[in-house]
Design a protein around this motif. Structure first.
Motif, short mmCIF file in Angstrom:
data_model
loop_
_atom_site.label_atom_id
_atom_site.label_comp_id
_atom_site.label_asym_id
_atom_site.label_seq_id
_atom_site.Cartn_x
_atom_site.Cartn_y
_atom_site.Cartn_z
N GLN A 70 0.83 -1.21 0.00
CA GLN A 70 0.00 0.00 0.00
C GLN A 70 0.86 1.26 0.00
OE1 GLN A 70 -3.29 -0.05 2.87
NE2 GLN A 70 -3.04 -2.25 3.04
N ARG A 71 2.12 1.13 0.46
CA ARG A 71 2.96 2.32 0.58
C ARG A 71 4.33 2.19 -0.09
NH1 ARG A 71 4.37 3.63 5.90
NH2 ARG A 71 5.20 5.47 4.87
N PHE A 72 4.75 0.97 -0.37
CA PHE A 72 6.09 0.75 -0.91
C PHE A 72 6.04 -0.16 -2.13
CE2 PHE A 72 6.30 0.87 3.78
CZ PHE A 72 7.03 2.04 3.96
N LYS A 73 7.09 -0.12 -2.93
CA LYS A 73 7.28 -1.17 -3.93
C LYS A 73 7.86 -2.36 -3.19
CE LYS A 73 9.57 -2.42 -8.25
NZ LYS A 73 10.35 -1.96 -9.42
N VAL A 74 7.29 -3.53 -3.41
CA VAL A 74 7.72 -4.72 -2.69
C VAL A 74 8.03 -5.84 -3.67
CG1 VAL A 74 7.18 -6.34 -0.84
CG2 VAL A 74 6.21 -4.03 -0.78
N VAL A 75 9.13 -6.52 -3.44
CA VAL A 75 9.54 -7.66 -4.25
C VAL A 75 9.66 -8.87 -3.34
CG1 VAL A 75 11.32 -8.59 -5.78
CG2 VAL A 75 10.88 -6.11 -5.74
N ARG A 76 9.16 -10.00 -3.80
CA ARG A 76 9.40 -11.26 -3.09
C ARG A 76 9.76 -12.31 -4.13
NH1 ARG A 76 3.50 -13.65 -1.08
NH2 ARG A 76 2.51 -13.74 -3.13
N TYR A 77 10.56 -13.29 -3.72
CA TYR A 77 10.96 -14.31 -4.68
C TYR A 77 11.19 -15.65 -3.97
CZ TYR A 77 15.92 -13.77 -3.23
OH TYR A 77 17.10 -13.73 -2.53
N ASP A 78 11.12 -16.72 -4.78
CA ASP A 78 11.38 -18.08 -4.30
C ASP A 78 12.84 -18.42 -4.58
OD1 ASP A 78 8.69 -18.38 -3.62
OD2 ASP A 78 8.18 -19.28 -5.56
N ARG A 79 13.55 -18.85 -3.55
CA ARG A 79 14.95 -19.25 -3.73
C ARG A 79 15.03 -20.58 -4.49
NH1 ARG A 79 15.63 -18.59 1.96
NH2 ARG A 79 17.02 -20.40 1.99
N ARG A 80 16.22 -20.96 -4.86
CA ARG A 80 16.43 -22.18 -5.67
C ARG A 80 15.78 -23.39 -5.01
NH1 ARG A 80 20.28 -21.48 -10.31
NH2 ARG A 80 21.16 -19.41 -9.91
N GLY A 81 14.92 -24.05 -5.78
CA GLY A 81 14.29 -25.27 -5.29
C GLY A 81 13.10 -25.06 -4.39
N TYR A 82 12.66 -23.81 -4.24
CA TYR A 82 11.48 -23.49 -3.42
C TYR A 82 10.38 -22.95 -4.33
CZ TYR A 82 14.40 -23.59 0.84
OH TYR A 82 15.22 -23.96 1.86
N GLY A 83 9.13 -23.24 -3.98
CA GLY A 83 8.01 -22.65 -4.69
C GLY A 83 8.11 -22.86 -6.19
N ALA A 84 8.04 -21.76 -6.94
CA ALA A 84 8.04 -21.83 -8.40
C ALA A 84 9.43 -21.78 -9.02
CB ALA A 84 7.20 -20.68 -8.96
N THR A 85 10.48 -21.66 -8.20
CA THR A 85 11.84 -21.60 -8.74
C THR A 85 12.42 -23.00 -8.87
OG1 THR A 85 12.29 -19.39 -7.86
CG2 THR A 85 14.19 -20.79 -8.32
N PRO A 86 12.88 -23.35 -10.06
CA PRO A 86 13.47 -24.69 -10.24
C PRO A 86 14.70 -24.90 -9.37
CG PRO A 86 13.06 -23.61 -12.36
CD PRO A 86 12.89 -22.57 -11.30
N ALA A 87 14.98 -26.15 -9.05
CA ALA A 87 16.19 -26.48 -8.31
C ALA A 87 17.41 -26.18 -9.17
CB ALA A 87 16.18 -27.96 -7.92
N ALA A 88 18.50 -25.86 -8.53
CA ALA A 88 19.74 -25.56 -9.26
C ALA A 88 20.30 -26.82 -9.90
CB ALA A 88 20.77 -24.97 -8.30
N THR A 89 20.89 -26.65 -11.06
CA THR A 89 21.56 -27.76 -11.74
C THR A 89 23.05 -27.46 -11.92
OG1 THR A 89 20.99 -26.79 -13.88
CG2 THR A 89 19.48 -28.43 -12.98
N ALA A 90 23.47 -26.30 -11.45
CA ALA A 90 24.87 -25.90 -11.52
C ALA A 90 25.16 -25.05 -10.28
CB ALA A 90 25.13 -25.10 -12.79
N PRO A 91 26.42 -24.91 -9.91
CA PRO A 91 26.75 -24.10 -8.74
C PRO A 91 26.20 -22.68 -8.85
CG PRO A 91 28.66 -25.37 -9.44
CD PRO A 91 27.62 -25.54 -10.51
N PHE A 92 25.77 -22.14 -7.70
CA PHE A 92 25.19 -20.80 -7.67
C PHE A 92 25.48 -20.15 -6.32
CE2 PHE A 92 22.12 -23.27 -5.42
CZ PHE A 92 21.50 -22.42 -4.53
#
Length: 291
Positions: A70-92
């Motif tokens: 309501q007052r700020f721009k907000v960003v949220r994200y799923d880390r590797r292998g969580y939620g909608a983010t695919p699991a990593a297949t290479a070092p990160f």
């Protein structure tokens, strides 16, 4: 009935806000060897990035982020292998993933709000990219370099055993996660995990590259910092929260009464209010200006 001009303006603003929130969609940021699912909502000249813990994904902030948007721009994200983010297949590196999400979202600097392991990423990012951090809110922090106690390890092994048996209900009865009466929130955690079993698998997360231990560099952080810890949280987290607050110059430590590790799930408005007050209390660029 005709609405007065001020009332119409307020009503129009509310409609535009909720319409924008309803159209928030998952987007993918290109990152090293993969992609990261993220969402944005809200607007304004101040940005908040929400970093989830090591069990749930970004949906843990479902009740918090519309309040902040309501007052700020907000960003949220799923880390590797969580939620909608695919699991990593290479070092990160998680710090690089956060940088990639911020770039994709058009964010050059933000207040980072991290829960548990998410707090550790926020701290690592503040050390690596101090110019991009307006402030840190660390809820139940777990920062690299601290060693767990024997009791914490035993508790973790018990939780892992329950999860392997498929007893998620038993696992979330852990007294440090939520308060004894938070039955609805416990059911919600179970539902989130059943819908996202990859959160508990650890798939691909073993490929994360570890950076230097943050514990030895906390004194180098110049961003305004608020450390929150639930009064019901486990002793290791309470001890670490105090150690972090003591080591980061000018950091504030607040113990939140009657709540555990997932304080933002149980009392989202109180949590959002704390975060908003912290952002309001520290001007953009305060860290670089030495305020």
């Amino acid at each position: 009935m005709r609405l007065s001009t001020p009332v119409r303006a307020i009503a129009t603003g509310c409609l535009l806000f909720w319409a924008g929130l309803a159209h928030a969609r998952t987007t993918f940021a290109e990152a090293e060897g993969g992609k990261i699912a993220y969402e944005t909502c809200g607007a304004g000249d101040r940005t908040i990035v929400l970093l989830h813990d090591g069990i749930l994904h970004a949906a843990a902030y479902d009740d918090v982020w519309p309040l902040l948007c309501q007052r700020f721009k907000v960003v949220r994200y799923d880390r590797r292998g969580y939620g909608a983010t695919p699991a990593a297949t290479a070092p990160f590196a998680s710090v690089d993933d956060l940088a990639a999400v911020m770039k994709a979202a058009g964010v050059t600097r933000a207040t980072l709000v991290g829960s548990s392991a998410g707090s550790g990423i926020a701290v690592d990012f503040a050390l690596a990219h101090p110019e991009a951090v307006d402030g840190l809110v660390l809820a139940g922090p777990w920062v690299s370099g601290f060693s767990p106690s024997a009791g914490f390890i035993a508790r973790s092994l018990k939780l892992v055993a329950l999860i392997k048996l498929g007893d998620l209900e038993g696992a979330v009865k852990d007294p440090y996660i939520l308060s004894p009466t938070a039955d609805a929130e416990r059911a919600r955690v179970v539902a989130l995990l059943k819908a996202n079993p990859q959160n508990l698998s650890g798939a691909g997360r073993k490929l994360e590259r570890a950076g230097p231990d943050a514990k030895d560099h906390l004194g180098e952080i110049r961003a305004p910092t608020l450390v929150l810890v639930g009064a019901l949280d486990i002793g290791d987290v309470k001890t670490q929260a105090k150690a972090v607050a003591d080591a980061v110059p000018g950091a504030q430590l607040e113990t939140v009464p009657a709540l555990g590790h997932f304080m933002y799930l149980e009392k989202p408005k109180a949590f959002a209010d704390r975060v908003a007050a912290f952002v309001d209390g520290h001007p953009q660029g305060a860290a670089s200006a030495g305020l």
